[in-house]
Scaffold this active site. Structure first.
Site, PDB file in Angstrom:
ATOM      1  N   ALA A 118       0.447  -0.641  -0.065  1.00 46.02           N
ATOM      2  CA  ALA A 118       0.129   0.107  -0.068  1.00 46.02           C
ATOM      3  C   ALA A 118       0.999   1.308  -0.209  1.00 46.02           C
ATOM      4  O   ALA A 118       2.062   1.628  -0.061  1.00 46.02           O
ATOM      5  CB  ALA A 118      -1.186   0.241   0.981  1.00 46.02           C
ATOM      6  N   HIS A 119      -0.056   2.463  -0.189  1.00 46.01           N
ATOM      7  CA  HIS A 119       0.591   3.606  -0.036  1.00 46.01           C
ATOM      8  C   HIS A 119       1.973   3.953   1.129  1.00 46.01           C
ATOM      9  O   HIS A 119       1.161   4.117   1.986  1.00 46.01           O
ATOM     10  CB  HIS A 119       0.228   5.203  -0.131  1.00 46.01           C
ATOM     11  CG  HIS A 119      -1.325   5.127   0.621  1.00 46.01           C
ATOM     12  ND1 HIS A 119      -1.763   5.970   0.735  1.00 46.01           N
ATOM     13  CD2 HIS A 119      -1.399   4.114   2.187  1.00 46.01           C
ATOM     14  CE1 HIS A 119      -3.052   5.933   1.251  1.00 46.01           C
ATOM     15  NE2 HIS A 119      -2.656   4.855   2.122  1.00 46.01           N
ATOM     16  N   ASN A 120       3.009   4.638   0.895  1.00 43.92           N
ATOM     17  CA  ASN A 120       3.639   4.841   1.679  1.00 43.92           C
ATOM     18  C   ASN A 120       4.043   4.364   2.667  1.00 43.92           C
ATOM     19  O   ASN A 120       5.185   4.267   3.287  1.00 43.92           O
ATOM     20  CB  ASN A 120       3.284   6.324   2.477  1.00 43.92           C
ATOM     21  CG  ASN A 120       2.580   7.187   1.794  1.00 43.92           C
ATOM     22  OD1 ASN A 120       1.300   7.672   1.816  1.00 43.92           O
ATOM     23  ND2 ASN A 120       3.390   7.892   0.867  1.00 43.92           N
TER      24      ASN A 120
END
EC number: 2.3.1.191
Length: 341
Positions: A239-241
């Site tokens: 997922a993001h980051n």
């Protein structure tokens, strides 16, 4: 390379040869399927008996197993499995994802191509893209605006690289993988989901290998970062980051929630699920189907999940789990009575 003298292979592996060094090796095979001209390996002593019927021209093994292969030429090494990996690379016959630049490839005029680039049929290279020397882009791939791909990296067919994504040198991305899609970012307004534009990107280091149909989301504001030497199996969701440290290995089907930081030299077992907004330290090992809900602060091996049982046994286990709270209350009541005495 399609063939090599055994003596030359021994030199390449740093092996001690016992037998005919002039044998020509044309491939690597298992002990049960190997034929004349092929080389095999024994990395586990439990399979010593297979040597007796092995038809290979040579075998790679450790010193302790040498007495069991008197009829085969042997290469003695300290780590047979590692030597297997190296000789398999040397004799690899896997074709390239693309050859030359296909006439049907669509390449923006502002894209910068290094030397010896190969781009397959119907691939799309958008404006501002920079491809390093020796990059190979398979058929049907999409490389978005201003993406950068380092020297020698290979993309198999139908890989999607979104805009601004940066991939280092020496990498390998298998078919169907998507890198740089939007992260799952939304705000809720009285039951309605309001999309948050994902303004970061994905930065991937050198010598990273990513399996088929894996997704790595771009960051919301900052970037999603995959370190050098990371290996990621098929069908993983990152997922993001998320930040993954150097040389960490991630097995198939793993799901990582956003803003997770994983250290260096970790091993994440298949089908594990890892919560976001926390850290996992260097050299942590999570066994398969692990559910990681809290930070890991000390190196070691961590496990969760219930091993497979017969349905009858599992129903008993489930019943016990459902009654844990009641059992805990009764135990505490007994302890209070005992303490009162």
């Amino acid at each position: 390379m399609h063939s090599i003298r055994l003596a030359d292979l021994a030199e390449h592996l740093g092996a001690e040869i016992h037998g005919d060094g002039d044998i020509v090796i044309t491939g690597v095979a298992s002990m049960t399927s190997a034929k004349k001209g092929q080389i095999t390996f024994l990395s586990n002593s439990r399979y010593q008996e297979q040597l007796l019927s092995c038809e290979a021209s040579a075998v790679v093994l450790s010193e302790e197993n040498l007495p069991f292969c008197s009829h085969l030429t042997a290469l003695v090494v300290k780590n047979p499995y590692l030597s297997y990996a190296r000789m398999a690379q040397l004799l690899d016959t896997t074709p390239s994802p693309a050859q030359d630049i296909a006439l049907t490839a669509v390449i923006a005029e502002s894209a910068t191509l290094g030397k010896n680039i190969s781009i397959g049929a119907n691939a799309v290279i958008e404006s501002g893209v920079v491809l390093g020397d020796g990059v190979v882009i398979g058929a049907g791939c999409f490389v978005g605006k201003n993406a950068r791909i380092g020297a020698g990296t290979r993309l198999w067919a139908n890989v999607t690289i979104y805009h601004e994504v940066v991939i280092g040198s020496g990498g390998l991305v298998q078919s169907g993988t998507v890198i740089g899609a939007d992260g799952f970012g939304y705000a809720n307004e009285r039951g309605n989901w309001i999309k948050i534009p994902q303004l970061g990107t994905v930065r991937i280091g050198d010598n990273v290998e990513i399996g088929a149909c894996t997704t790595i989301d771009r960051g919301a504001l900052d970037d999603t970062i995959i370190g050098n030497g990371v290996i990621i199996d098929n069908q993983c969701q990152i997922a993001h980051n998320v930040i993954i440290g150097d040389n960490t290995a991630v097995a198939g089907g793993v799901i990582m929630a956003g803003s997770l930081t994983i250290g260096k030299y970790c091993q994440i077992g298949g089908a594990s699920v890892i919560n976001g907004h926390m850290e996992i330290c260097d050299k942590a090992v999570v066994t398969g189907m692990g559910m990681v809900m809290r930070p890991i602060t000390e190196p070691g091996i961590y496990s969760s999940g219930i091993p497979l049982q017969s349905n009858k046994e599992w129903r008993k286990t489930a019943a016990l789990v459902l009654n844990i709270n009641d059992m805990s209350k009764r135990l505490k009541a007994v302890e209070r009575k005992v303490d009162g005495k």
